[in-house]
Design an enzyme around this catalytic site. Structure first.
Site, short mmCIF file in Angstrom:
data_model
loop_
_atom_site.label_atom_id
_atom_site.label_comp_id
_atom_site.label_asym_id
_atom_site.label_seq_id
_atom_site.Cartn_x
_atom_site.Cartn_y
_atom_site.Cartn_z
N CYS A 119 -2.54 -6.65 -3.28
CA CYS A 119 -1.54 -5.96 -2.15
C CYS A 119 -0.80 -7.04 -1.32
CB CYS A 119 -2.79 -5.52 -1.26
SG CYS A 119 -3.73 -4.09 -2.10
N HIS A 261 0.91 -4.70 5.61
CA HIS A 261 0.42 -3.90 4.21
C HIS A 261 -0.45 -2.80 4.73
CE1 HIS A 261 -1.51 -2.58 0.55
NE2 HIS A 261 -2.73 -3.12 0.92
N ASN A 291 -2.50 3.56 0.09
CA ASN A 291 -2.33 2.27 -0.15
C ASN A 291 -1.58 2.22 -1.63
OD1 ASN A 291 -2.58 -0.38 -0.92
ND2 ASN A 291 -4.68 -0.63 -0.50
#
Ligand code: COA
Length: 336
Positions: A119, A261, A291
């Site tokens: 990520c 993020h 996500n």
């Protein structure tokens, strides 16, 4: 690690932004038909309402190439000297996916390689692209973040299936001057491999194969220890943000927007709190996309309705553990 990414007055400037989401949408209600979950639980604990997923036959390179094409269009440019692709779901374990993406864009021949930092991958790829420019190796670098975690999730795991979605986003970096809008840097990057077991896909790499014992089927799926990951995400993004702000000579109050993020709406709220910023300064599109791993920051940039000249902080955290942050004044670009 921190650095200004500058050498001899040459720096990387963000000149275009493009995104690509696969058409298929999976809502929380869709998930609740096949898993013991509910729209109410997922919205309350994560802020996510829906996510996009690829259909069989598609793959990470397809999304990455389309996002790259749109970033080039946004920059009104049809050339790049390198492609850096952040992904943890490459089309194949070997070779890297970026050369195929470059070829699909009509850019075969240029250097193209993958960066794997889960990520945090997009910030790592930005730093890599900025490095190629500041060292004079390239004048224009296409930096792409693309992931298709739907392809590695355990279909019976309600936690991870609720969180992750597929997507891609890309920026074109060009050579420019440190003071101009879009100039990237400084950067802060870091990792802590002692906590690598918090986020893993145990099989498919060299470790499980080397023993000669076939991996258990479920070991090919993504695993995550949600609670410690949550705490690490808040702590690391806060520390990394503070570090990069100090190096930039900005205070938290100077920041107009944080594009972090997108892992969980509660993580974003905790980040705002720990940086002492009002929630409206933290961009969020997690309700619509979930996500999306390496695609998360460019997708959030495109949705953030940023104004030219705004001071923007980018920060990310993920498996590795890995984290990274950078800053820029938002340039006059129209996302495609
Ligand atoms: N629907 C319903 N219940 C769910 C669920 C879902 N989709 N997912 C988990 N649960 C259940 C758990 O099974 C657990 O049940 P139990 O008490 O019977 O065992 C209960 O909810 C509480 O689980 P817990 O893990 O304590 O929930 P949480 O509030 O910590 O939320 C996460 C779980 C995963 C949403 C949260 O920990 C998180 O967001 N972590 C970080 C994730 C992340 O950022 N990952 C990417 C790295 S960048």
């Amino acid at each position: 690690m921190t650095g200004h990414g500058l050498r001899g007055g040459v720096t990387a400037v963000l000149a275009g932004l493009g995104t690509c989401l696969p058409p298929k949408v999976v809502t929380n209600d869709d998930l609740s038909l096949v898993l013991d979950t509910s729209d109410e639980w997922i919205v309350r604990r994560t802020g996510i309402r829906r996510r996009h997923v690829i259909e069989p036959g598609s793959s990470t390179s397809v999304l990455a190439a389309e996002a790259g094409r749109r970033a080039l269009k946004s920059a009104q440019c049809d050339q790049a000297d390198a492609v850096v692709l952040a992904t943890s779901t490459p089309d194949m374990l070997c070779p890297a996916t970026a050369p195929e993406v470059a070829d699909a864009l009509g850019l075969a021949g240029i250097p193209a390689f993958d960066v794997a930092a889960v990520c945090a991958g997009f910030v790592y790829a930005l730093a890599t692209g900025a490095g190629l420019i500041s060292t004079g190796i390239a004048e224009r670098v296409l930096v792409i973040g693309a992931d298709t975690f739907s392809t590695i999730l355990d279909p019976t795991d309600r936690t991870t299936r609720a969180i992750f979605g597929d997507g891609a986003g890309a920026v074109l970096l060009r050579q420019g001057e440190p003071g101009e809008p879009g100039a990237l840097g400084p950067f802060d990057l870091g990792s802590d491999g002692s906590l690598s077991q918090l986020i893993t896909v145990p099989a498919g790499g060299s470790r499980q194969r080397a023993s000669g014992v076939p991996a258990a089927e479920r070991d090919h799926y993504f695993t995550m220890q949600g609670k410690p990951v949550f705490k690490q995400a808040v702590t690391r993004m806060t520390e990394s943000s503070r570090s990069v702000l100090a190096r930039a000579g900005w205070t938290a109050d100077d920041v107009d927007r944080v594009v972090a993020h997108q892992a969980n709406a509660r993580i974003l709220a905790a980040l705002a709190d720990s940086l002492g910023l009002p929630p409206h300064k933290i961009a969020s599109n997690i309700d619509r996309v979930g996500n999306t791993v390496a695609a998360s920051i460019p997708l959030a940039l495109a949705d953030a309705d940023l104004r030219t000249g705004e001071k923007v902080l980018l920060t990310a955290f993920g498996g590795g553990l890995s984290w990274g942050s950078t800053v820029l004044h938002w340039p006059d670009v129209v996302p495609q």
